[in-house]
Design an enzyme around this catalytic site. Sequence first.
Site, PDB file in Angstrom:
ATOM      1  N   PHE A  19       0.857  -1.181   0.000  1.00 55.09           N
ATOM      2  CA  PHE A  19       0.000   0.000   0.000  1.00 55.09           C
ATOM      3  C   PHE A  19       0.894   1.232   0.000  1.00 55.09           C
ATOM      4  CE2 PHE A  19      -2.402   3.478   1.796  1.00 55.09           C
ATOM      5  CZ  PHE A  19      -3.579   3.424   1.056  1.00 55.09           C
ATOM      6  N   ASP A  21       9.358   2.656   1.145  1.00 61.42           N
ATOM      7  CA  ASP A  21       8.221   3.380   1.704  1.00 61.42           C
ATOM      8  C   ASP A  21       8.190   3.112   3.206  1.00 61.42           C
ATOM      9  OD1 ASP A  21       5.713   4.087   2.686  1.00 61.42           O
ATOM     10  OD2 ASP A  21       4.631   3.413   0.915  1.00 61.42           O
ATOM     11  N   LYS A  23       3.104   9.984   8.469  1.00 57.62           N
ATOM     12  CA  LYS A  23       2.490   9.447   9.688  1.00 57.62           C
ATOM     13  C   LYS A  23       3.189   9.921  10.966  1.00 57.62           C
ATOM     14  CE  LYS A  23       0.152   5.439   7.629  1.00 57.62           C
ATOM     15  NZ  LYS A  23      -1.237   5.767   7.978  1.00 57.62           N
TER      16      LYS A  23
END
Length: 376
Positions: A122, A207, A236
């Site tokens: 993702f 990532d 995040k």
Amino acid sequence: MSALFGNYGKRRAQIIKGRGTVVEDTAGKKYLDFTSGIAVVSLGHAHPAIVKAIQEQSERLWHISNLFDIPGQEKVAQKLIADTHFSYAFFCNSGAEANEAAIKLARKHTGKHHIISFEKSFHGRTFGAMSATGQGKVHNGFGPLVGKFTILPFNDVNALEAAIDDSVAAIMLEMIQGEGGVNSVSAEFAAALAKICEEKGILLIVDEVQTGIGRTGTRYAFEQTILKPHIVTLAKGLGGGFPIGGMLGTAELYDTFGPGTHGTTFGGNPLAMSVAETVLDHVFDSAFLQNVQELSAYFVNQLKVNLPSTYTVQGKGLLLGIGCGTAEVAPYIAAAEEKGLLLVGAGPNVIRLLPPLTVTKEEIDEAITILKTILP
């Protein structure tokens, strides 16, 4: 009738305040938050240092745009690249934006367009990041994706080697697939990636939107492997709850992103940089990271001791998963919420555990007690 689009499956609880690991809903019910806003609230809710940073910076300057130097960007960049092989940073507003920047940088630098990513990954919901994502449910209904992405089985060395040719610009992956099931990169796969990228001159994009900034017990999750990526993306936990994204790159990439090649209106604004600097001052402290590792070891042990052997425990640091075999986890997550524990899934069959990095052993014990009552 709501004036909002219905693109989110909302939970029953309406959370209105929080402190540390504990949040409270409109009815006054309290919950242990083991979602951290999906790995975002790294220092817990309303951490006093972050509150102070926002208050003080808000009285000076919120936004000026990247037409001007923003001193906070240089401070945060230096903290992020210190004692690493990276040389430069770029700031934006989210993980998807960071991944878009990485894709653009890799293509422009190599002059090639082909990027390899992996099943169950993702990377975001913008068109480039979505095209790199290895989940059909994210693609469905949106028509043709961005071209030249090949999605391979994760941790499959043979499939990776077979897909490599001179057209490949970059390989893009997560160290732990957070959304895809808390699946970690194997040592064998990491070795194969390192060899292929070195021998073929392929850029490696990692990532770390979910795994970075201390979530796995080190500054970056790739530090626990032999990999030295050319590009790392962040978001995040970097903002501790405030929107921010970032991309780190090696020295060779500097000239590729010259003036006018890429940009953002809000990215790296003074308010975001003030928060990120505060987060890094806490999280990148060696004693803090050591405590995350100790909490992780304690949590893993308690899970293994207290849950039936039919469940698996996977992940690293405070990004952990409970594998439930073929059982759907949605009912377990709903039951936990009723008992005062907020959880999130990682695919249909894995419960993801993402407490703040400041969680206590006592709070872990409370969560274990609830998990024991909901998992058959």
